[in-house]
Design a protein around this motif. Structure first.
Motif: not given
Length: 306
Positions: A176-197
């Motif tokens: 199970h991989t994890r990281r700091d939640p604030l960094d993790n959320c920003l990292s997702c939000w900074f990418l143009h991900l599929s609408h499947a997410m």
């Protein structure tokens, strides 16, 4: 689509230039533009529906069970998207015994094709059916990776399927991989991900998805504490050798120095982290959220870190 793509690209340029206020505003607009792109049904995140899914999975697996078999399972890697799962697979792929499977579709396909309605269908599974599903899964990855010794199945969203994994493969080991939640959320939000997410298009939705993921992982860990290894990205980049040794020990693999030189591998990587895993471990992504601290009040509140 083009407008959103350009917005995410501009946001990255502003971030790299240290113009963090402008970058945050640009990423916010890019995510708004992405939400306007027509998507398939269900392309909008439903927090209540996700909570129901997690509730149902917890109810479907109230105990660890007493199944046997499945020693030939791959190593499963899962967690929050952008939490270091690709990096973890690359570290393991640098080991002489390991063949990376990448983001295999095998488990989600089993659920869609053979286990509807999910997860209620689990109530009627008998040993014969479990053996059949196990064989179907194994046939799938042996066809893709014939002759491999140790294989990794890396799909971040397989955290939803750990109960199924442990039903099919009681001996399975899960990372199970994890990281700091604030960094993790920003990292997702900074990418143009599929609408499947769709949860990734809004910072507070991303926080909600992460919290639900952690809630479910806490349940799985309570059932199989010895079979789930948590690898923290921030701890890994701070002390690579110690954490890689712990990872290899958990996987039953002997130490090999090459696992610290994973960036030299010449293998295919088909995720958003492809360029990061071509570099040696670096610490600049840890604590990146501090660059955006003035804008993160709502995200901190959503994460319970106000």
């Amino acid at each position: 689509m083009a407008r959103a793509d350009l917005g995410f690209a501009l946001g990255r340029m502003l971030d790299e230039a240290g113009a963090y206020d402008e970058a945050f505003a640009t990423y916010a607009q890019a995510n708004r533009d992405s939400r306007l792109i027509p998507g398939p049904p269900g392309a909008r995140y439903d927090r209540a529906a996700q909570e129901t899914v997690v509730d149902q999975l917890i109810a479907a697996f109230p105990d660890a069970g007493d199944g046997e078999g499945g020693e030939d399972a791959p190593l499963f890697i899962c967690g929050m998207f952008r939490s270091g799962s690709t990096l973890t697979e690359q570290i393991l792929a640098a080991h002489s015994r390991v063949t990376p499977g990448g983001e295999l579709e095998l488990l989600p396909a089993l659920v869609r094709r053979d286990l509807q309605p999910w997860p209620d269908s689990l109530k009627t599974l008998d040993e014969g059916r479990i053996a059949s599903l196990r064989a179907a899964y194994l046939d799938g990855f042996r066809t893709r990776l014939p002759g491999a010794d140790v294989i990794t199945d890396k799909r971040p969203d397989n955290f939803l399927h750990l109960g199924l994994i442990k039903t099919l493969f009681p001996q399975a080991r899960i990372i199970h991989t994890r990281r700091d939640p604030l960094d993790n959320c920003l990292s997702c939000w900074f990418l143009h991900l599929s609408h499947a997410m769709p949860w990734a298009l809004d910072l507070e939705d991303t926080a909600h998805w992460l919290i639900q993921q952690e809630r479910l992982m806490d349940h799985w860990k309570s059932l199989w504490p010895d079979d789930i290894h948590t690898l923290d990205y921030d701890a890994l980049v701070a002390d690579p050798e110690e954490k890689v040794r712990g990872l290899l020990d958990f996987c039953g693999l002997a130490w090999e120095d090459g696992c610290l030189s994973f960036h030299a591998l010449d293998n295919a990587v088909r995720t958003a982290s492809v360029w990061q895993v071509r570099e040696p471990l670096y610490r600049r992504a840890s604590g990146r959220w501090r660059n955006y601290a003035p804008h993160l009040g709502p995200l901190k509140a959503a994460l319970g870190r106000a």
